[in-house]
Design a protein around this motif. Structure first.
Motif, PDB file in Angstrom:
ATOM      1  N   ALA A  92     -12.277  -0.020  -2.753  1.00 25.55           N
ATOM      2  CA  ALA A  92     -12.330   0.973  -2.017  1.00 25.55           C
ATOM      3  C   ALA A  92     -13.331   0.177  -0.699  1.00 25.55           C
ATOM      4  CB  ALA A  92     -12.431   2.056  -2.107  1.00 25.55           C
ATOM      5  N   GLU A 100      -7.612  -2.990  -3.600  1.00 29.86           N
ATOM      6  CA  GLU A 100      -7.678  -1.997  -4.358  1.00 29.86           C
ATOM      7  C   GLU A 100      -7.790  -2.216  -6.014  1.00 29.86           C
ATOM      8  OE1 GLU A 100      -4.513   0.158  -3.136  1.00 29.86           O
ATOM      9  OE2 GLU A 100      -5.703   0.918  -0.786  1.00 29.86           O
ATOM     10  N   ARG A 109      -3.183  -5.962   0.200  1.00 31.19           N
ATOM     11  CA  ARG A 109      -3.904  -3.889   0.248  1.00 31.19           C
ATOM     12  C   ARG A 109      -3.812  -3.865  -1.631  1.00 31.19           C
ATOM     13  NH1 ARG A 109      -5.988   0.204   1.775  1.00 31.19           N
ATOM     14  NH2 ARG A 109      -5.198   0.412   4.086  1.00 31.19           N
TER      15      ARG A 109
END
Length: 185
Positions: free
Chosen positions: A23, A125, A121
């Motif tokens: 992140a 992550e 995403r």
């Protein structure tokens, strides 16, 4: 002794990998994904707010009436009618027809964009991608969203303006159609 060095090296490597925070490392990329997801959501809301059945019915009616009038109205001296009214009505017809034929495709593209962005995403992550892969996939998703945006812009934003023109020109076309039918009897 060699086994201890190897184990220590593995333990240190595991700690470094475990301590890395995707992140933080990919903050800009994750923010870009957020922005793309926002664009997709706004477009989904925009296209879902339009009554598809109503637009299909309007597209059919405008196409029918435009075809009838252009094939049967023989007054070539009515220049203002042909240049202004018929041209605007043709624009209305094209917009309604494009929406009717293109809205399903755009909805599918938006759903695919949403799925791909979510997958990207999650992969970032979860630390499954290296920087070159993240950059490559993000670039592909930016391009995909831009393509979908282009298709969306062809059918949705212009619709509100064309509906106003439809309300303005529909009564004129109705009266011309009635005149044609009355003179044909």
């Amino acid at each position: 002794m060699d086994k201890v060095k190897v184990l220590a090296g593995l333990a240190l490597g595991a700690m470094v990998i475990g301590c890395s925070n995707p992140a933080k490392e990919f903050k800009a990329e994750l923010e870009a994904i957020d922005s793309l997801q926002t664009i997709v959501e706004v477009n989904k809301i925009g296209i879902d707010s339009i009554d598809v059945e109503e637009m299909n019915a309007l597209a059919e009616e405008v196409d029918r009436q435009y075809t009838f009038v252009t094939e049967n109205f023989k007054d070539t001296t009515a220049r203002a009618f042909w240049v202004r009214d018929v041209s605007y009505y043709k624009g209305v017809m094209k917009t309604f027809t494009h929406f009717a034929s293109g809205q399903e495709k755009v909805k599918k593209e938006l759903a695919e964009n949403e799925k791909q962005l979510s997958t990207l995403r999650n992969s970032i992550e979860d630390g499954k991608l290296e920087r070159p892969e993240v950059e490559k996939y993000l670039k592909e998703e930016v391009h995909a969203v831009q393509q979908t945006q282009m298709h969306y812009n062809k059918i949705v934003p212009n619709l509100a303006d064309q509906r106003k023109l439809y309300k303005e020109f529909k009564p004129k076309m109705d009266s011309v159609e009635a005149l044609i039918r009355a003179t044909a009897e």
